[in-house]
Design an enzyme around this catalytic site. Structure first.
Site, PDB file in Angstrom:
ATOM      1  N   SER A 290      42.003  93.433   8.451  1.00 15.74           N
ATOM      2  CA  SER A 290      42.689  93.946   9.631  1.00 15.74           C
ATOM      3  C   SER A 290      43.875  94.785   9.169  1.00 15.74           C
ATOM      4  CB  SER A 290      43.190  92.792  10.497  1.00 15.74           C
ATOM      5  OG  SER A 290      44.298  92.197   9.845  1.00 15.74           O
ATOM      6  N   LYS A 291      44.628  95.267  10.130  1.00 19.33           N
ATOM      7  CA  LYS A 291      45.748  96.148   9.800  1.00 19.33           C
ATOM      8  C   LYS A 291      46.738  95.499   8.841  1.00 19.33           C
ATOM      9  CE  LYS A 291      45.859  99.229  13.712  1.00 19.33           C
ATOM     10  NZ  LYS A 291      46.218  99.227  15.100  1.00 19.33           N
ATOM     11  N   ARG A 292      46.790  94.180   8.870  1.00 21.52           N
ATOM     12  CA  ARG A 292      47.689  93.474   7.949  1.00 21.52           C
ATOM     13  C   ARG A 292      47.401  93.871   6.497  1.00 21.52           C
ATOM     14  NH1 ARG A 292      46.227  88.533   7.419  1.00 21.52           N
ATOM     15  NH2 ARG A 292      44.555  88.739   8.934  1.00 21.52           N
ATOM     16  N   HIS A 293      46.143  94.198   6.237  1.00 20.92           N
ATOM     17  CA  HIS A 293      45.767  94.518   4.863  1.00 20.92           C
ATOM     18  C   HIS A 293      46.017  95.984   4.511  1.00 20.92           C
ATOM     19  CE1 HIS A 293      43.279  90.962   5.894  1.00 20.92           C
ATOM     20  NE2 HIS A 293      43.656  90.606   4.694  1.00 20.92           N
ATOM     21  N   GLY A 294      46.649  96.704   5.397  1.00 24.51           N
ATOM     22  CA  GLY A 294      46.857  98.138   5.134  1.00 24.51           C
ATOM     23  C   GLY A 294      45.899  98.925   6.004  1.00 24.51           C
TER      24      GLY A 294
END
Ligand code: GLU
Length: 483
Positions: free
Chosen positions: A247-251
């Site tokens: 998800s966006k947490r991972h970039g």
């Protein structure tokens, strides 16, 4: 007309968000499967959720597929243009007694569900509208009460085979009578998907594993409508390196972000192909032709795939490294402009020079935007000096040496790597010092960096005037500070 044996697969995106890497992989696997079997790859836009769908998102998807080279043979078909078709199938289900009208208000049902959940009880629609008497139904119809259509889930387990996950069995008791058409006459995903997959002659449904809970419902619909079922293959989840869903947490997770950073479509395709599938050997860099030849649904790993950003960067770097200078130059053109390294009108004028820069920097680029990080000093004067490197190499001795050597540099009429090197070697020999004592500081003074391509080529490409100007500035600043 489709041939009986023809493989027909589809990519069916909902244009309600950006084009996620996971969707790109789904599209790729469908495309590879179609190309492997010389079948058809069909594009269908699932845009029945009018509120959440947008033209921009559709365009992003089309652009993303085009960028990756995943050309489609049919479509795009738009579900929003096929509403009357779905209505016909829903009517058929109602007529056959496989579906019924439901007049319940979704807000009321939602409240019941929430209350049950609060009491830690499960909740399933209790079929109250199925049990309405003819009179009650008539009254609701007369009052024009809004109605949705629910599928009447039969009382037997649902079993289907998944190519990746093998046999999947689901108890009918776990499936509630799901809505197939909303009160506004728009079908839900499961109904529209089944109708389209049938009408479009889809032979294999290849999609993300998130949909595997929908498949039993779709199987029930195929059975009720007496339609042949396609084969199913659900692709593994893509996780970040922390083992959580990507998800966006991972970039960056949108394909476009990768495009903008200067990943190459062919590297992306190679990398995504291996994100859940393997050819059965250790091969990592594979040509598209080879991937198509080897691709098979049987070799999809049911276990979650881990998205390894470093591997992607490494792979992209390999693709860049293998390119010809000319090819790299062509790919870099938009980046030269966007990063304000070269003006559009200079691209052709400076072609020879830019080709040489491509040559010397090629192995240092993981992504195309790295051209700015590793080579900004070739193009413009506002590059940054690495402070630590400068501190290390800036002292009275190096300044004196450089100043003296700059007089020699100034005299070189043909300012090429060869002549620069000869002059430098002669100079250090006369001084009786090792070459590195001048090479290292000189590089930092001219490029701001400690590392980079060979110094002599670097100086040649920066050019005489700019080399001398930078050296002069360094000396001036040094003297101002140190009196
Ligand atoms: N519209 C669905 C999605 O974007 C498609 C699922 C399917 O392939 O059946 O997830």
């Amino acid at each position: 007309m489709k041939k009986d044996s023809e493989v027909r697969v589809r990519m069916a995106p909902s244009p309600t968000g950006f084009f996620h890497l996971g969707s790109a992989r789904t599209a790729l696997y469908n495309w590879l499967f179609a190309r492997h079997h010389q079948g058809k790859f069909i594009l269908r836009v699932e845009d029945t959720d009018v509120q959440r769908s947008s033209k921009e998102m559709i365009q992003t998807i089309l652009d993303g597929l085009t960028w990756l080279g995943l050309n489609w043979d049919e479509g795009p078909y738009f579900q929003s243009e096929r509403l009357s078709t779905y209505q016909r199938y829903v009517q058929e289900l109602i007529d056959k007694g496989y579906a019924y009208y439901c007049y319940c208000r979704s807000e009321d049902l939602m409240k019941e569900r929430e209350a049950a959940l609060r009491n830690k009880q499960s909740w399933k629609y209790d079929r109250r509208c199925l049990r309405l008497s003819a009179r009650e139904r008539e009254e609701k119809e007369k009052a024009h009460q809004p109605r949705a259509v629910r599928f009447l889930v039969p009382d037997h387990p649902v079993v289907f085979n998944d190519i990746v996950h093998k046999e999947i069995k689901r108890d009918a008791a776990d499936i509630e009578d799901f809505i197939i058409m909303r009160q506004n006459g728009v079908p839900t995903y499961n109904l529209a998907c089944v109708v389209d997959d049938y009408e479009m002659g889809i032979t294999h449904v290849i999609r993300a594993v998130e949909h595997i809970t929908n498949t039993p419902k779709q199987v029930l619909l195929y059975e009720a409508l007496n339609l042949p079922k396609p084969e199913f293959a659900h692709l593994p989840l893509i996780l970040g390196e922390d083992r959580k869903k990507l998800s966006k947490r991972h970039g960056a997770v949108s394909l476009m972000a990768y495009q903008e950073r200067g990943f190459l479509p062919e590297a992306m395709v190679n990398f995504l192909a291996l994100l859940g599938w393997s050819p059965g050997d250790d091969q990592e860099i594979m040509s598209l032709k080879r991937i198509i030849e080897r691709f098979s649904l049987k070799r999809i790993n049911p276990a979650n795939a881990i998205f390894d950003q470093q591997k992607l960067e490494w792979m992209n770097g390999q693709y860049i490294y293998q390119m010809s200078d000319q090819e790299l130059f062509d790919r870099l053109k938009p980046f030269f402009i966007r990063l304000k390294l070269v003006a559009q009108e200079d691209l052709e004028k400076k072609r020879e020079w830019l080709l040489k820069i491509c040559k010397v920097l090629k192995k240092r680029l993981k992504v195309l935007t790295d051209i700015d990080k590793v080579g900004r000093y070739f193009f413009v004067e506002d590059f940054e000096y690495d402070k630590t490197a400068l501190e290390k190499h800036l002292n009275k001795k190096t300044i004196d040496l450089t100043e003296e050597f700059s007089l020699i540099l100034n005299k070189i009429s043909d300012f090429n790597a060869r002549n620069i090197e000869d002059s430098l070697r002669e100079f250090v020999q006369q001084k009786g010092i090792p070459a590195r004592e001048l090479i290292h500081p000189l590089r930092v003074f001219v490029t701001g960096k400690e590392g980079g391509p060979g110094l002599f080529e670097t100086l040649e490409l920066v050019g005489k005037e700019r080399c001398l100007m930078r050296i002069k500035n360094i000396i001036k600043n040094y003297e101002e500070k140190n009196g």
